[in-house]
Write a protein that holds these residues in place. Sequence first.
Motif, PDB file in Angstrom:
ATOM      1  N   GLN A  79       6.323 -10.459  -5.593  1.00 29.77           N
ATOM      2  CA  GLN A  79       6.403  -9.480  -4.521  1.00 29.77           C
ATOM      3  C   GLN A  79       5.102  -8.706  -4.423  1.00 29.77           C
ATOM      4  O   GLN A  79       4.564  -8.228  -5.419  1.00 29.77           O
ATOM      5  CB  GLN A  79       7.567  -8.513  -4.741  1.00 29.77           C
ATOM      6  CG  GLN A  79       7.723  -7.505  -3.604  1.00 29.77           C
ATOM      7  CD  GLN A  79       9.062  -6.805  -3.639  1.00 29.77           C
ATOM      8  OE1 GLN A  79      10.094  -7.426  -3.869  1.00 29.77           O
ATOM      9  NE2 GLN A  79       9.055  -5.499  -3.391  1.00 29.77           N
TER      10      GLN A  79
ATOM     11  N   VAL B 277       5.300  -2.565  -3.660  1.00 30.01           N
ATOM     12  CA  VAL B 277       6.481  -2.019  -4.332  1.00 30.01           C
ATOM     13  C   VAL B 277       6.617  -0.522  -4.042  1.00 30.01           C
ATOM     14  O   VAL B 277       6.913   0.268  -4.933  1.00 30.01           O
ATOM     15  CB  VAL B 277       6.455  -2.296  -5.859  1.00 30.01           C
ATOM     16  CG1 VAL B 277       6.652  -3.771  -6.140  1.00 30.01           C
ATOM     17  CG2 VAL B 277       5.160  -1.790  -6.496  1.00 30.01           C
TER      18      VAL B 277
ATOM     19  N   GLY C 163       9.852  -1.456  -0.692  1.00 32.33           N
ATOM     20  CA  GLY C 163       9.589  -2.583  -1.572  1.00 32.33           C
ATOM     21  C   GLY C 163      10.453  -2.544  -2.821  1.00 32.33           C
ATOM     22  O   GLY C 163      10.931  -3.582  -3.294  1.00 32.33           O
TER      23      GLY C 163
ATOM     24  N   LEU D  57      13.886  -3.864  -1.971  1.00 29.35           N
ATOM     25  CA  LEU D  57      13.864  -5.327  -1.932  1.00 29.35           C
ATOM     26  C   LEU D  57      13.830  -5.908  -3.334  1.00 29.35           C
ATOM     27  O   LEU D  57      14.558  -6.864  -3.655  1.00 29.35           O
ATOM     28  CB  LEU D  57      12.645  -5.806  -1.142  1.00 29.35           C
ATOM     29  CG  LEU D  57      12.737  -5.761   0.375  1.00 29.35           C
ATOM     30  CD1 LEU D  57      11.360  -5.913   0.993  1.00 29.35           C
ATOM     31  CD2 LEU D  57      13.668  -6.851   0.895  1.00 29.35           C
ATOM     32  N   LEU D  58      13.003  -5.338  -4.176  1.00 28.19           N
ATOM     33  CA  LEU D  58      12.867  -5.820  -5.551  1.00 28.19           C
ATOM     34  C   LEU D  58      14.198  -5.719  -6.296  1.00 28.19           C
ATOM     35  O   LEU D  58      14.593  -6.647  -7.017  1.00 28.19           O
ATOM     36  CB  LEU D  58      11.783  -5.015  -6.265  1.00 28.19           C
ATOM     37  CG  LEU D  58      11.533  -5.326  -7.736  1.00 28.19           C
ATOM     38  CD1 LEU D  58      11.181  -6.790  -7.925  1.00 28.19           C
ATOM     39  CD2 LEU D  58      10.420  -4.420  -8.264  1.00 28.19           C
TER      40      LEU D  58
ATOM     41  N   VAL E 240      11.890 -13.028 -10.859  1.00 28.00           N
ATOM     42  CA  VAL E 240      10.784 -12.253 -10.304  1.00 28.00           C
ATOM     43  C   VAL E 240       9.657 -12.284 -11.338  1.00 28.00           C
ATOM     44  O   VAL E 240       9.709 -11.589 -12.360  1.00 28.00           O
ATOM     45  CB  VAL E 240      11.200 -10.803  -9.997  1.00 28.00           C
ATOM     46  CG1 VAL E 240      10.007 -10.030  -9.439  1.00 28.00           C
ATOM     47  CG2 VAL E 240      12.356 -10.778  -9.003  1.00 28.00           C
TER      48      VAL E 240
ATOM     49  N   LEU F 248       4.579  -8.829  -9.839  1.00 31.91           N
ATOM     50  CA  LEU F 248       4.645  -7.691  -8.922  1.00 31.91           C
ATOM     51  C   LEU F 248       3.228  -7.209  -8.673  1.00 31.91           C
ATOM     52  O   LEU F 248       2.455  -6.980  -9.614  1.00 31.91           O
ATOM     53  CB  LEU F 248       5.496  -6.566  -9.509  1.00 31.91           C
ATOM     54  CG  LEU F 248       6.964  -6.919  -9.791  1.00 31.91           C
ATOM     55  CD1 LEU F 248       7.676  -5.766 -10.468  1.00 31.91           C
ATOM     56  CD2 LEU F 248       7.667  -7.298  -8.499  1.00 31.91           C
TER      57      LEU F 248
ATOM     58  N   VAL G 190       7.294 -12.336  -1.469  1.00 27.55           N
ATOM     59  CA  VAL G 190       7.928 -11.264  -0.692  1.00 27.55           C
ATOM     60  C   VAL G 190       6.852 -10.248  -0.361  1.00 27.55           C
ATOM     61  O   VAL G 190       6.174  -9.728  -1.249  1.00 27.55           O
ATOM     62  CB  VAL G 190       9.067 -10.604  -1.492  1.00 27.55           C
ATOM     63  CG1 VAL G 190       9.672  -9.442  -0.697  1.00 27.55           C
ATOM     64  CG2 VAL G 190      10.135 -11.626  -1.850  1.00 27.55           C
TER      65      VAL G 190
ATOM     66  N   CYS H  69      18.481 -10.769   1.483  1.00 25.99           N
ATOM     67  CA  CYS H  69      17.748 -11.424   0.395  1.00 25.99           C
ATOM     68  C   CYS H  69      18.424 -12.729  -0.022  1.00 25.99           C
ATOM     69  O   CYS H  69      17.755 -13.740  -0.254  1.00 25.99           O
ATOM     70  CB  CYS H  69      17.637 -10.478  -0.794  1.00 25.99           C
ATOM     71  SG  CYS H  69      16.624  -9.005  -0.486  1.00 25.99           S
TER      72      CYS H  69
END
Length: 344
Positions: free
Chosen positions: A12, A15, A19, A22-23, A34, A37, A74, A297
Amino acid sequence: MAEIKQTLTIAQIGVGNWGRALLRNFSSLEAVRVKSLCDKNPEMLEKVRSEYPQAVFTSNHGEVLKDSEIDAIVIATPSTEHSRLAKLALEAGKHVFVEKPMSMTASSAREIVDIASQKKKMVMVGHLLRYHPAYVRVAEIIESGELGDVYYMYSTRVNLGIYRDTENALVSLAPHDISTAFMYVGNKVLSVSSTGSSYLKPGIEDVVFVDIEFDNSRMAHLHVSWLDPHKIRKTTIVGSKKMAVIDDMEPSEKVKIYDKGFMILKEYASYGDALAIRGGSVVSPYIKMVEPLKLECQHFVDCIRNNTPPLTDAADGLRVVQVLEAAQTSLKQLGKRIFLDTMD
């Protein structure tokens, strides 16, 4: 499209406040890892470091893009960076989830559509309301014919909210309602006009009104603002048989169907007596609420696994950007009507 590994590995970029939402959702999904980041602001990375100790943290998006283990990227950065990063991710052979709007210009949005096609990679745009159970339920009601012919819709998305100094209220808020207008009113946009004003900072409109003309004489009116005493998230759809209201601020009865309208009388003494108001019941259908962002998502992950196009793919993102760009042009020309002759 290449076969995806059993565990989908994502990274992603961005953040910040949204963000992180979403995370949280992507990291909660089964068989999703994941790995990385990325945020150019080290303070943003520090806010999530303790929650995701297994992730690789970096301020260099180039490191993320060249990682062969990563299947999808993302993108939750400021809007002005969406298209550039989406194109870089596609060129690097990654699937892309990009927040709305997909791009700031229609020409750049078309490039994303073309690159995704060339690279055979998936692009999904975060038009969240297309996955919201209340908005989906109303779409089903319209499709069933219960409302009759849809005449028009209008929406209000206002709040005394987060002020942005790089984008106006139109870019920040209107993509949601432009997307739902396509879902409820029609696909063919003829023209767009908008007016607004800047009160907090010159050149950054805090309040905007948008009128969208569709074919078949249908229309949508949008009101967006972050300078308002009320927090309102409401959409009204008026049909020939019934009318629907979605109020996302309601804790439970988010959708109400009004059995109201006009009846044409078979016999009448004068033209003024030809129509009679019909008033009926108000029904709130049961809707099982699930966090819309989690559904969004999950849809992205499922589409990659099943090799199926997302509901809000790059082409859908382009349509929204075309209307948004026309509204921006009209806004700068004091409400001039902008015709979209080339829009599909």
